[in-house]
Design a protein around this motif. Sequence first.
Motif, PDB file in Angstrom:
ATOM      1  N   TRP A   1     -55.159 -34.102  -8.455  1.00  0.00           N
ATOM      2  CA  TRP A   1     -54.406 -34.554  -7.273  1.00  0.00           C
ATOM      3  C   TRP A   1     -55.335 -34.600  -6.053  1.00  0.00           C
ATOM      4  O   TRP A   1     -55.323 -35.560  -5.279  1.00  0.00           O
ATOM      5  N   CYS A   2     -56.164 -33.553  -5.889  1.00  0.00           N
ATOM      6  CA  CYS A   2     -57.116 -33.521  -4.762  1.00  0.00           C
ATOM      7  C   CYS A   2     -58.093 -34.706  -4.847  1.00  0.00           C
ATOM      8  O   CYS A   2     -58.414 -35.323  -3.824  1.00  0.00           O
ATOM      9  N   VAL A   3     -58.556 -35.023  -6.064  1.00  0.00           N
ATOM     10  CA  VAL A   3     -59.482 -36.154  -6.229  1.00  0.00           C
ATOM     11  C   VAL A   3     -58.775 -37.463  -5.856  1.00  0.00           C
ATOM     12  O   VAL A   3     -59.355 -38.317  -5.168  1.00  0.00           O
ATOM     13  N   ALA A   4     -57.534 -37.614  -6.298  1.00  0.00           N
ATOM     14  CA  ALA A   4     -56.787 -38.833  -5.959  1.00  0.00           C
ATOM     15  C   ALA A   4     -56.599 -38.941  -4.444  1.00  0.00           C
ATOM     16  O   ALA A   4     -56.722 -40.028  -3.863  1.00  0.00           O
ATOM     17  N   ARG A   5     -56.315 -37.793  -3.791  1.00  0.00           N
ATOM     18  CA  ARG A   5     -56.180 -37.802  -2.324  1.00  0.00           C
ATOM     19  C   ARG A   5     -57.519 -38.146  -1.663  1.00  0.00           C
ATOM     20  O   ARG A   5     -57.556 -38.801  -0.623  1.00  0.00           O
TER      21      ARG A   5
ATOM     22  N   GLN B   1     -63.866 -40.235   5.944  1.00  0.00           N
ATOM     23  CA  GLN B   1     -64.910 -39.613   5.122  1.00  0.00           C
ATOM     24  C   GLN B   1     -64.828 -38.086   5.105  1.00  0.00           C
ATOM     25  O   GLN B   1     -64.988 -37.460   4.061  1.00  0.00           O
ATOM     26  N   SER B   2     -64.610 -37.496   6.289  1.00  0.00           N
ATOM     27  CA  SER B   2     -64.598 -36.024   6.324  1.00  0.00           C
ATOM     28  C   SER B   2     -63.377 -35.478   5.586  1.00  0.00           C
ATOM     29  O   SER B   2     -63.455 -34.446   4.908  1.00  0.00           O
ATOM     30  N   ALA B   3     -62.242 -36.179   5.693  1.00  0.00           N
ATOM     31  CA  ALA B   3     -61.051 -35.751   4.933  1.00  0.00           C
ATOM     32  C   ALA B   3     -61.323 -35.896   3.432  1.00  0.00           C
ATOM     33  O   ALA B   3     -60.944 -35.038   2.638  1.00  0.00           O
ATOM     34  N   CYS B   4     -62.010 -36.975   3.078  1.00  0.00           N
ATOM     35  CA  CYS B   4     -62.369 -37.208   1.675  1.00  0.00           C
ATOM     36  C   CYS B   4     -63.201 -36.032   1.149  1.00  0.00           C
ATOM     37  O   CYS B   4     -62.929 -35.507   0.067  1.00  0.00           O
TER      38      CYS B   4
ATOM     39  N   LEU C   1     -47.948 -40.025  -4.480  1.00  0.00           N
ATOM     40  CA  LEU C   1     -48.964 -39.216  -5.168  1.00  0.00           C
ATOM     41  C   LEU C   1     -48.615 -37.733  -5.085  1.00  0.00           C
ATOM     42  O   LEU C   1     -48.709 -37.003  -6.080  1.00  0.00           O
ATOM     43  N   ASP C   2     -48.196 -37.293  -3.893  1.00  0.00           N
ATOM     44  CA  ASP C   2     -47.833 -35.882  -3.714  1.00  0.00           C
ATOM     45  C   ASP C   2     -46.630 -35.522  -4.589  1.00  0.00           C
ATOM     46  O   ASP C   2     -46.605 -34.456  -5.215  1.00  0.00           O
ATOM     47  N   LEU C   3     -45.660 -36.424  -4.642  1.00  0.00           N
ATOM     48  CA  LEU C   3     -44.480 -36.165  -5.477  1.00  0.00           C
ATOM     49  C   LEU C   3     -44.851 -36.157  -6.959  1.00  0.00           C
ATOM     50  O   LEU C   3     -44.298 -35.383  -7.742  1.00  0.00           O
TER      51      LEU C   3
END
Lengths: 197, 96
Positions: free
Chosen positions: A76-80, A90-93, B7-9
Amino acid sequence: MSYAITVPDSPPAAGRIPGSKAMWVGIFCEVTEFALMFAVYFIARAHHPEIFRAGPERLSLLAGTGYTLMLLTSGWCVARAVHAMRASRQSACLRWLIGAFVFGLGYPVIKLFEIRWNLAHGLDGDAGVFIVTYYYLSFNHLIHVFWGLLGMIWVMLRTATGSYSAEEYAGLESFAVYWHTTDIIWLMIFPLFYVLR
Amino acid sequence: MSEIRKLDLAWLGLVLLSVGGAALGGRPDAGLGVTALVALVMGIKVRIVCDHYLELPTATRRIRRAMYAFCYGMPIVVILTSAFGDTLARLTGALI
């Protein structure tokens, strides 16, 4: 001076190759490899149904669920991170990738504890066909997780050095595709060994 | 609904399905029904990852079909080998 770039949060165009063609060649090799290993599992299960039915209670369901939650959250973190890059953040990435790495590291850490627990309970290479099949599949998956973690370090470095942009992030997306496929493989391994009686 | 919200859901759904699916592991009297349920949960989770993490709906038809074939094939094989394990054992007897 900073510039805020607003990019609509819309899905990518249809009919594309997510990441790169080369990565998909690798992914289909990985999928084929695991399909063959799953075939071994099903044939062994068909020949030893009672052993496989009793197998899951010998393993730690807590560890199995822990792996699943770590990998799903890392994915999920990678998708975000990919979404953040598309929005030129970029910094959020990078922050999402660091989160993905921390959760991804949870997998080998749990594995360490699980192996110690297994050995303490006599679950070594002589513990029967179910345990041998389990080690065979789960260690192969662990190797793929290690490759993924190394790849994640690489894309974190590339992101930190500004090598990706909202227009060009194929390397990041290729890694993401690999990591999600590794997730999918685990989502198949988990019920076969920890749940299915 | 925004893509990020979806995505979060999706992540939340995967976590709930994983914890719920793990609860099925406590049933020692698993028949074909429980096996089918385990396969169904597996199929749903894999589909969610395909659609929301991998973004397969936007991928080329060839990639999409190949991945869906693998992802749906596994739960089907789980059910088939549970229902016809004896036949599989007979057919593969020479391998063991």
